[in-house]
Design a protein around this motif. Structure first.
Motif, PDB file in Angstrom:
ATOM      1  N   UNK A 122       0.832  -1.204   0.000  1.00 30.96           N
ATOM      2  CA  UNK A 122       0.000   0.000   0.000  1.00 30.96           C
ATOM      3  C   UNK A 122       0.866   1.253   0.000  1.00 30.96           C
ATOM      4  N   UNK A 123       1.908   1.256   0.814  1.00 34.37           N
ATOM      5  CA  UNK A 123       2.770   2.434   0.897  1.00 34.37           C
ATOM      6  C   UNK A 123       3.631   2.586  -0.350  1.00 34.37           C
ATOM      7  N   UNK A 124       4.037   1.491  -0.957  1.00 41.29           N
ATOM      8  CA  UNK A 124       4.824   1.581  -2.182  1.00 41.29           C
ATOM      9  C   UNK A 124       4.032   2.232  -3.314  1.00 41.29           C
ATOM     10  N   UNK A 125       2.699   2.064  -3.271  1.00 38.98           N
ATOM     11  CA  UNK A 125       1.851   2.650  -4.305  1.00 38.98           C
ATOM     12  C   UNK A 125       1.843   4.178  -4.271  1.00 38.98           C
ATOM     13  N   UNK A 126       2.126   4.756  -3.099  1.00 37.16           N
ATOM     14  CA  UNK A 126       2.079   6.219  -2.988  1.00 37.16           C
ATOM     15  C   UNK A 126       3.469   6.816  -2.719  1.00 37.16           C
ATOM     16  N   UNK A 127       4.499   6.021  -2.891  1.00 35.49           N
ATOM     17  CA  UNK A 127       5.864   6.483  -2.636  1.00 35.49           C
ATOM     18  C   UNK A 127       6.213   7.674  -3.521  1.00 35.49           C
ATOM     19  N   UNK A 128       6.713   8.738  -2.893  1.00 34.71           N
ATOM     20  CA  UNK A 128       7.128   9.932  -3.611  1.00 34.71           C
ATOM     21  C   UNK A 128       5.991  10.798  -4.112  1.00 34.71           C
ATOM     22  N   UNK A 129       4.739  10.456  -3.765  1.00 35.33           N
ATOM     23  CA  UNK A 129       3.577  11.157  -4.316  1.00 35.33           C
ATOM     24  C   UNK A 129       2.843  11.963  -3.241  1.00 35.33           C
ATOM     25  N   UNK A 130       1.899  12.775  -3.708  1.00 29.68           N
ATOM     26  CA  UNK A 130       0.950  13.416  -2.810  1.00 29.68           C
ATOM     27  C   UNK A 130      -0.143  12.391  -2.505  1.00 29.68           C
ATOM     28  N   UNK A 131      -0.153  11.909  -1.285  1.00 26.93           N
ATOM     29  CA  UNK A 131      -1.075  10.837  -0.901  1.00 26.93           C
ATOM     30  C   UNK A 131      -2.296  11.361  -0.155  1.00 26.93           C
ATOM     31  N   UNK A 132      -2.567  12.651  -0.251  1.00 25.34           N
ATOM     32  CA  UNK A 132      -3.641  13.251   0.534  1.00 25.34           C
ATOM     33  C   UNK A 132      -4.985  12.581   0.269  1.00 25.34           C
ATOM     34  N   UNK A 133      -5.359  12.456  -1.019  1.00 27.97           N
ATOM     35  CA  UNK A 133      -6.671  11.869  -1.348  1.00 27.97           C
ATOM     36  C   UNK A 133      -6.742  10.413  -0.922  1.00 27.97           C
ATOM     37  N   UNK A 134      -5.672   9.660  -1.186  1.00 31.49           N
ATOM     38  CA  UNK A 134      -5.667   8.250  -0.809  1.00 31.49           C
ATOM     39  C   UNK A 134      -5.754   8.079   0.699  1.00 31.49           C
ATOM     40  N   UNK A 135      -5.029   8.927   1.440  1.00 32.03           N
ATOM     41  CA  UNK A 135      -5.036   8.826   2.900  1.00 32.03           C
ATOM     42  C   UNK A 135      -6.424   9.111   3.459  1.00 32.03           C
ATOM     43  N   UNK A 136      -7.037  10.215   3.033  1.00 31.82           N
ATOM     44  CA  UNK A 136      -8.326  10.606   3.613  1.00 31.82           C
ATOM     45  C   UNK A 136      -9.487   9.765   3.093  1.00 31.82           C
ATOM     46  N   UNK A 137      -9.225   8.946   2.078  1.00 30.23           N
ATOM     47  CA  UNK A 137     -10.246   8.002   1.650  1.00 30.23           C
ATOM     48  C   UNK A 137     -10.271   6.766   2.542  1.00 30.23           C
ATOM     49  N   UNK A 138      -9.228   6.646   3.394  1.00 31.08           N
ATOM     50  CA  UNK A 138      -9.113   5.477   4.266  1.00 31.08           C
ATOM     51  C   UNK A 138      -9.007   5.812   5.742  1.00 31.08           C
ATOM     52  N   UNK A 139      -8.606   7.054   6.076  1.00 35.70           N
ATOM     53  CA  UNK A 139      -8.290   7.385   7.454  1.00 35.70           C
ATOM     54  C   UNK A 139      -8.907   8.725   7.863  1.00 35.70           C
TER      55      UNK A 139
END
Length: 514
Positions: free
Chosen positions: A46-63
């Motif tokens: 899961x973390x490798x999928x967002x490595x080096x990226x802006x993970x804001x949307x992915x994070x708040x879709x789960x947490x």
């Protein structure tokens, strides 16, 4: 905790995508997840999928945002020239989410019921709840342990145990939450604020375990004890937290039908003691209490005795659908010797002692249930705005907006009715309250718990699988859906209270309308 002052560009973040150096951006904060990869509950992939990226949307879709505070040590800096967009609430702050707070706390709306002391008390009790009660509640709910003596002592020191009983002389001269309100001016709106703010722990077993027995039992001692010195002794012990007290009325044979009690109390030949035999069931806090305000049958009617834990008194925990933190008990009285001085009220007229207690108990339950339902509305509004499905946020789906509209309407209407009744309580002598408010309070509690049923149902559909999980984002919805029925049963079942309300109304029905 603020992130470190160091700043980075997005290009710099994009260079850190390997297992030896894995960064990402959430909001404007840069996180180094290299050491966290194997500890992440979702796994390394899961973390490798967002490595080096802006993970804001992915994070708040789960947490939820508060998860970030748990891992604040992973923050290494911020994005240069970018400000945070997500608000981090401070202790005591009001929630800016629409309908997350009662309308009287919205500066745009006006209310005739609240003074400055109500706002001051609201801020003080919210800070106390967030700083002390919520961590304690979460631990108790998870482990099943009872509330700690340290927490009870703390609540005693700040006058919180005293405030839980509502207005009265027991508050005079007591410092309440650092002087937030004077005991002499404490009214039922202050009482409502205390109850509703403490309900924000959302840990239902702990909420009852947090001295609920004292709240509904000690008033019987304060109002009906005959000896003033003895009354003061009991009150001082309980308010200090040194002794715990609960109300022991319900039996396997008699719930809402208190006239059906089978526990007996027979006087000894010398008239100095009662010998008590019988059982009580579903007694909140009974497992850890020292005193039991007990309904008994004295032959020609009901009486109420204060029974101290000792020889012949046995308590056993009952497992219910909320946590053992409530201390729910099955109690056996086996030839228990009780001094006649422990009689509360008059012999064979204890029904007046029991009934006098019900109005405030039921009103308190309505306060707490409404606030719990409002928390579910708040959580659901947040979730609907951050969860993306089928390419859209949930809030963009008309069917979800309809569910939210229903939930909001139920909470706001019941809060308004609660405030109307509370105003009557502030302006009616105790006798008038007993005469005129038993029916309305019963109907209010019935309405509130019916609303909780609807709100729980709609919230589960909005949250889906997360509403069935006892951890993570949907944990409040899960526990609310699992435990809202306690308020529909305890203190009088919905059907009984609805019937009470209509019967009381019919006593004043005008014959001219027939």
């Amino acid at each position: 905790m603020a992130p470190p002052a160091k700043t980075f560009t997005r290009d710099e973040v994009r260079e850190h995508t390997s297992e030896d150096s894995l960064w990402c951006v959430i909001d404007n904060t840069v996180y180094d997840l290299t050491e966290f990869v194997f500890a992440h509950p979702g796994g390394e992939a899961v973390l490798q999928q967002i490595a080096g990226q802006d993970a804001t949307s992915a994070f708040y879709n789960l947490h939820r945002h508060e998860v970030l505070t748990k891992y604040a040590d992973l923050a290494i800096g911020t994005i240069k020239g970018q400000s945070p967009e997500v608000i981090t609430p401070q202790p005591g702050d009001l929630c800016p989410v629409p309908y997350a707070e009662p309308l009287w706390l919205n500066p745009v709306f006006k209310s005739p019921f609240y003074k400055e002391s109500h706002h001051t008390l609201r801020k003080a009790i919210r800070v106390f709840t967030e700083k002390y009660l919520i961590p304690e509640a979460q631990d108790c709910e998870a482990t099943g342990r009872y509330i700690s003596q340290d927490m009870i002592d703390h609540m005693s020191r700040v006058g919180l145990l005293h405030m839980r009983l509502g207005p009265g002389k027991h508050l005079h001269g007591v410092e309440l939450l650092g002087g937030a309100v004077k005991g002499e001016e404490f009214d039922y709106f202050h009482d409502m604020i205390i109850t509703q703010e403490m309900s924000r722990t959302m840990m239902r077993g702990f909420m009852d375990g947090n001295m609920a027995g004292m709240c509904i039992g000690l008033t019987c001692v304060l109002n009906f004890a005959h000896d003033q010195a003895w009354k003061k002794k009991i009150a001082d012990e309980v308010f200090s937290g040194k002794k715990k007290l609960c109300l022991a009325i319900t039996e396997a044979f008699a719930g809402s039908d208190v006239a059906g009690l089978r526990t007996t109390a027979v006087k000894t030949p010398d008239g100095k003691h009662y010998i008590v035999n019988g059982t009580k069931k579903w007694i909140t806090n009974g497992v850890f209490c020292d005193y039991f305000v007990t309904g008994v049958n004295t032959g020609k009617g009901l009486s109420v005795l204060l029974i101290e834990r000792g020889e012949g008194v046995e308590t056993k925990a009952i497992k219910t659908s909320y946590s053992p933190a409530a201390g729910t008990a099955y109690i056996t009285f086996d030839n228990v010797k009780v001094p006649v001085e422990n009689l509360l009220g008059q012999e064979n007229k204890g029904i007046h002692v029991i009934l006098s207690n019900f109005n405030h108990e039921r009103w308190m339950m309505a306060c707490g249930s409404i606030r719990g339902a409002r928390m579910i509305v708040e959580e659901s509004l947040k979730w609907a705005n951050q969860r993306v499905v089928f390419g859209k946020r949930l809030i963009d789906q008309p069917v979800i907006r309809q569910k939210l509209a229903k939930m909001i309407a139920l909470v706001e209407s019941n809060q308004a009715w609660l405030e109307t009744i509370t105003y009557q309580m502030c302006n009616m002598p105790y006798k008038q309250q007993a005469q005129h408010l038993a029916g309305p309070i019963g109907l209010l509690k019935m309405s509130v718990t019916r609303a909780a049923h609807e709100i729980a149902d709609e919230a589960v559909q909005i949250w889906g699988g997360r509403a069935l999980t006892q951890s993570g984002m949907g944990k409040h919805v899960e526990i609310f859906n699992r435990t809202y029925k306690f308020d529909a049963i305890l203190g009088g079942a919905e059907e009984v209270l609805g019937d009470l309300g209509v019967r009381q109304a019919m006593r004043g029905f005008p014959k001219s309308m027939l």
